[in-house]
Design a protein around this motif. Sequence first.
Motif, short mmCIF file in Angstrom:
data_model
loop_
_atom_site.label_atom_id
_atom_site.label_comp_id
_atom_site.label_asym_id
_atom_site.label_seq_id
_atom_site.Cartn_x
_atom_site.Cartn_y
_atom_site.Cartn_z
N PRO A 144 -9.63 -2.60 6.80
CA PRO A 144 -10.49 -2.19 5.68
C PRO A 144 -11.83 -1.64 6.17
CG PRO A 144 -9.49 -4.31 5.23
CD PRO A 144 -9.17 -3.99 6.66
N ASP A 165 -9.29 -0.35 -2.51
CA ASP A 165 -9.03 -1.45 -1.58
C ASP A 165 -9.61 -1.22 -0.20
OD1 ASP A 165 -7.53 -2.78 -3.60
OD2 ASP A 165 -5.78 -1.58 -3.08
N ASN A 166 -10.73 -0.54 -0.14
CA ASN A 166 -11.43 -0.30 1.13
C ASN A 166 -10.57 0.43 2.15
OD1 ASN A 166 -13.76 -1.57 0.16
ND2 ASN A 166 -13.04 -3.57 0.83
N LEU A 211 -15.64 -0.10 4.71
CA LEU A 211 -16.60 0.19 3.65
C LEU A 211 -17.30 1.49 4.00
CD1 LEU A 211 -18.14 -3.38 3.22
CD2 LEU A 211 -16.40 -2.31 1.78
N GLY A 255 -13.94 8.30 -1.52
CA GLY A 255 -13.56 6.92 -1.31
C GLY A 255 -12.13 6.68 -1.72
#
Length: 332
Positions: free
Chosen positions: A223, A202-203, A225, A199
Amino acid sequence: MFRRAAALTFAALALGTAVTAPSATAAEACTWTAHKIVAPDGYFDADVDIRGTDSHGNYSGEVGDRSVNMGKVVLWTDGKPRIPDALAPFVYPHVADENSAGTVLLDGSLPSTPRGVYLFSGGHLGPGTLTRLPDPPGYRLESAVALNDRGDVLTSATSLEDGHRVSVLWAVLAVGPRIIDVPDRYGMDLDDDGTVLLGAPDNQLGGLWRAGVVTPLTGEDRPVLIRQIRNGVVVGTAIDSWPASRALAWHGPADPRPLEQGGTAEATNKHGLIAGSLTNLIGPSAVWQDTKLLGLLPFPDGGDADVYVIGDDGVIFGNTGGDHAALRWTCK
């Protein structure tokens, strides 16, 4: 995870919605059925949260203990809940994952013992065995992240020298833990071949780590997820202006494919079954086979859910909130 903003009621959500079967070998029609998950005696069903499954009818997670405002680790064997004696003393435990052998990965503190990361094996067959993972030299393990079917473990840790965050991979094919120290990247899931899904803050889009090589994920300029990786496929959600979103499945680091009418992609299994929400961030819960929409998940009392876990047997687990917090869906 985004919690749905409203309880949406659709006629298609009635029990018995017929869709294509989530089988790896067949495309026959099947019917999704929702089952409520019961808490151990003395606890509330609404406080149950499922975190992992062995894909053989057993699963694991937590139940909130309202008397002390923390959770207890629970194993469900053939649908019956039990708080194992070895796990009952844990303070603020967190179940991260369970693999097909029924081994549970968790973190937490035992009395007079600093917080650590543990494996609990054999709990569906008997009392179970608890094993604490040792801290690698120069680092302190902080939390459990993921466990794959061959027994590899992914954790997060901090450097004792300067406190910066790293990931640690405990691979069964290696002689010791591997430190994954990539700036602004952190391990968030683990595939069965040992590939680590990274990951980013900040997306932003993260990447894939394998054998020391990082391959960035690409194909989105907004962005995202990122959620899970299974069998080389990464699922996630591209965010537009609220509540607009698009569910995606990366079939390669530069190959994001939109799910048909997909709003979010929250969980997947090794057969390409994906669960998330239809249309946008707050749409009703739905199921896909790869990118093909299969249908909506039914609910006993209407409503909708966040979906967190899909077993390789096609069983789906989610949390609705309210008085029927945890559900299990089967398709036959």
